[in-house]
Scaffold this active site. Structure first.
Site, mmCIF file in Angstrom:
data_model
loop_
_atom_site.group_PDB
_atom_site.id
_atom_site.type_symbol
_atom_site.label_atom_id
_atom_site.label_comp_id
_atom_site.label_asym_id
_atom_site.label_seq_id
_atom_site.Cartn_x
_atom_site.Cartn_y
_atom_site.Cartn_z
ATOM 1 N N LYS A 15 22.924 44.657 39.866
ATOM 2 C CA LYS A 15 23.468 46.026 39.827
ATOM 3 C C LYS A 15 22.892 46.818 38.650
ATOM 4 O O LYS A 15 22.486 47.964 38.812
ATOM 5 C CB LYS A 15 25.008 46.001 39.694
ATOM 6 C CG LYS A 15 25.710 45.252 40.805
ATOM 7 C CD LYS A 15 27.225 45.335 40.633
ATOM 8 C CE LYS A 15 27.761 44.618 39.397
ATOM 9 N NZ LYS A 15 27.677 43.139 39.455
ATOM 10 N N ARG A 90 36.623 47.053 40.616
ATOM 11 C CA ARG A 90 36.573 45.597 40.772
ATOM 12 C C ARG A 90 37.859 45.053 41.357
ATOM 13 O O ARG A 90 37.947 43.851 41.635
ATOM 14 C CB ARG A 90 36.367 44.941 39.410
ATOM 15 C CG ARG A 90 34.950 44.552 39.051
ATOM 16 C CD ARG A 90 34.990 43.935 37.661
ATOM 17 N NE ARG A 90 33.876 43.098 37.332
ATOM 18 C CZ ARG A 90 32.747 43.501 36.758
ATOM 19 N NH1 ARG A 90 32.551 44.758 36.509
ATOM 20 N NH2 ARG A 90 31.818 42.630 36.449
ATOM 21 N N ARG A 129 19.494 35.355 31.501
ATOM 22 C CA ARG A 129 19.542 36.799 31.227
ATOM 23 C C ARG A 129 19.545 37.115 29.732
ATOM 24 O O ARG A 129 20.185 36.437 28.946
ATOM 25 C CB ARG A 129 20.802 37.394 31.871
ATOM 26 C CG ARG A 129 21.020 38.856 31.500
ATOM 27 C CD ARG A 129 21.806 39.590 32.516
ATOM 28 N NE ARG A 129 23.220 39.269 32.484
ATOM 29 C CZ ARG A 129 24.122 39.858 33.284
ATOM 30 N NH1 ARG A 129 23.732 40.744 34.159
ATOM 31 N NH2 ARG A 129 25.373 39.519 33.202
ATOM 32 N N ARG A 162 24.343 37.677 26.185
ATOM 33 C CA ARG A 162 25.761 38.034 26.170
ATOM 34 C C ARG A 162 26.635 36.805 25.994
ATOM 35 O O ARG A 162 26.348 35.757 26.560
ATOM 36 C CB ARG A 162 26.127 38.743 27.481
ATOM 37 C CG ARG A 162 25.808 40.219 27.469
ATOM 38 C CD ARG A 162 25.877 40.836 28.835
ATOM 39 N NE ARG A 162 27.035 40.438 29.633
ATOM 40 C CZ ARG A 162 27.302 40.907 30.841
ATOM 41 N NH1 ARG A 162 26.514 41.801 31.401
ATOM 42 N NH2 ARG A 162 28.357 40.504 31.500
ATOM 43 N N ARG A 173 34.199 34.402 36.091
ATOM 44 C CA ARG A 173 33.806 35.714 36.636
ATOM 45 C C ARG A 173 33.598 35.646 38.141
ATOM 46 O O ARG A 173 34.001 36.555 38.878
ATOM 47 C CB ARG A 173 32.540 36.213 35.948
ATOM 48 C CG ARG A 173 32.832 36.849 34.591
ATOM 49 C CD ARG A 173 31.680 36.708 33.636
ATOM 50 N NE ARG A 173 30.520 37.519 33.973
ATOM 51 C CZ ARG A 173 29.284 37.280 33.520
ATOM 52 N NH1 ARG A 173 29.068 36.254 32.727
ATOM 53 N NH2 ARG A 173 28.292 38.052 33.862
HETATM 54 P P1 ADP Z 1 28.705 41.352 35.283
HETATM 55 O O1 ADP Z 1 28.554 42.235 36.468
HETATM 56 O O2 ADP Z 1 27.450 40.670 34.881
HETATM 57 O O3 ADP Z 1 29.847 40.382 35.377
HETATM 58 P P2 ADP Z 1 29.601 43.628 33.600
HETATM 59 O O4 ADP Z 1 28.736 44.035 32.473
HETATM 60 O O5 ADP Z 1 29.740 44.543 34.743
HETATM 61 O O6 ADP Z 1 29.073 42.189 33.998
HETATM 62 O O7 ADP Z 1 31.083 43.315 33.050
HETATM 63 C C1 ADP Z 1 31.306 42.437 31.985
HETATM 64 C C2 ADP Z 1 32.788 42.201 31.779
HETATM 65 O O8 ADP Z 1 33.459 43.439 31.454
HETATM 66 C C3 ADP Z 1 33.549 41.674 32.998
HETATM 67 O O9 ADP Z 1 33.444 40.285 33.139
HETATM 68 C C4 ADP Z 1 34.982 42.125 32.646
HETATM 69 O O10 ADP Z 1 35.560 41.311 31.664
HETATM 70 C C5 ADP Z 1 34.757 43.501 32.016
HETATM 71 N N1 ADP Z 1 34.792 44.566 33.054
HETATM 72 C C6 ADP Z 1 33.743 45.341 33.449
HETATM 73 N N2 ADP Z 1 34.108 46.188 34.432
HETATM 74 C C7 ADP Z 1 35.432 45.933 34.692
HETATM 75 C C8 ADP Z 1 36.378 46.448 35.617
HETATM 76 N N3 ADP Z 1 36.053 47.396 36.508
HETATM 77 N N4 ADP Z 1 37.650 45.937 35.588
HETATM 78 C C9 ADP Z 1 37.983 44.992 34.712
HETATM 79 N N5 ADP Z 1 37.144 44.435 33.832
HETATM 80 C C10 ADP Z 1 35.858 44.897 33.806
#
Ligand code: ADP
Ligand code: ZN
Length: 216
Positions: A15, A90, A129, A162, A173
């Site tokens: 994404k 999400r 990554r 990260r 996750r």
């Molecule tokens: P990835 O898609 O690689 O899991 P992101 O950078 O999108 O990583 O998100 C990292 C973390 O940030 C998630 O695992 C969560 O803890 C938090 N997060 C991001 N977006 C949301 C969301 N929409 N709702 C709740 N937590 C979120």
């Protein structure tokens, strides 16, 4: 041109990479809740301190917090020309809050781009990554190397791994993805907004496919 876009898919599906390409090509505002949280953690704001624990363990940040953050960002004037939501919604409450908000501010979603990817590939991508500390651009130690090791091609910032990109957090996750996020695919399919793409085709081919679809 479809310009109000949600990007969906499991962690590691691509994404963020696709968002950076689309943002450049079509001048869309990239709204990554993950990047917003990471910036807040770096600056140690109240939001950052609150989000930190959840994120490092791979859990979701509570809905009220995340929804408030997106409401504020999406209402800014620069989003009028189009936006890419990356990592949001999400959960079902997030999706419902988003539908309500986009109606209120007349910025309704045109399409949900879903990236399909198999599990082994997700693990491979996440474990290799690296991310730019400055601008968030994603790299991979084998398949998407920067020109100079450890340095971002785009802004010269340092690359790092990260805290949540480890096997333990990834399991958590993926669990959240399957139980809370994946059901949203049905939600958006029912609204006639869902369009799926195979993210295994490689980032240039994927970008071409998605771009031509958006221009239709
Ligand atoms: P990835 O898609 O690689 O899991 P992101 O950078 O999108 O990583 O998100 C990292 C973390 O940030 C998630 O695992 C969560 O803890 C938090 N997060 C991001 N977006 C949301 C969301 N929409 N709702 C709740 N937590 C979120
Ligand atoms: Zn950078």
């Amino acid at each position: 041109m479809k310009k109000n876009i949600i990007l969906m898919g499991p962690p590691g599906a691509g994404k963020g990479t696709l968002a950076k390409q689309l943002k450049e090509a079509f001048h869309l505002v990239h709204i990554s809740t993950g990047d917003m949280f990471r910036d807040a953690i770096k600056a140690q704001t109240e939001l950052g301190k609150l989000a930190q624990g959840y994120i490092n363990e791979g859990h979701l940040v509570p809905d009220e917090v995340t929804i408030g953050l997106v409401k504020e960002r999406l209402s800014q004037p620069d989003c009028a020309e189009g936006f890419l939501l990356d990592g949001f919604p999400r959960t079902l409450p997030q999706a419902e809050a988003l539908s309500k908000l986009t109606k209120e501010i007349s910025r309704e979603i045109d399409v949900v781009i879903n990236l399909d990817c198999d599990n082994d590939e997700l693990v491979r991508r996440i474990s290799g990554r690296r991310v730019c500390k400055n601008c968030g651009a994603p790299y991979h130690i084998i398949t998407m190397k920067p020109k100079v090791e450890g340095v971002c091609d785009l802004c010269g910032g340092p690359l790092y791994q990260r805290k949540d990109d480890n096997e333990e957090s990834l399991k958590v996750r993926l669990g959240h993805y399957v139980s809370e996020t994946k059901p949203l695919l049905d939600y958006y399919a029912n609204l006639g907004l869902l369009e799926s793409f195979n993210s295994l085709t490689g980032k240039e081919a994927l970008f071409d496919e998605v771009s031509s679809y958006l221009k239709k």
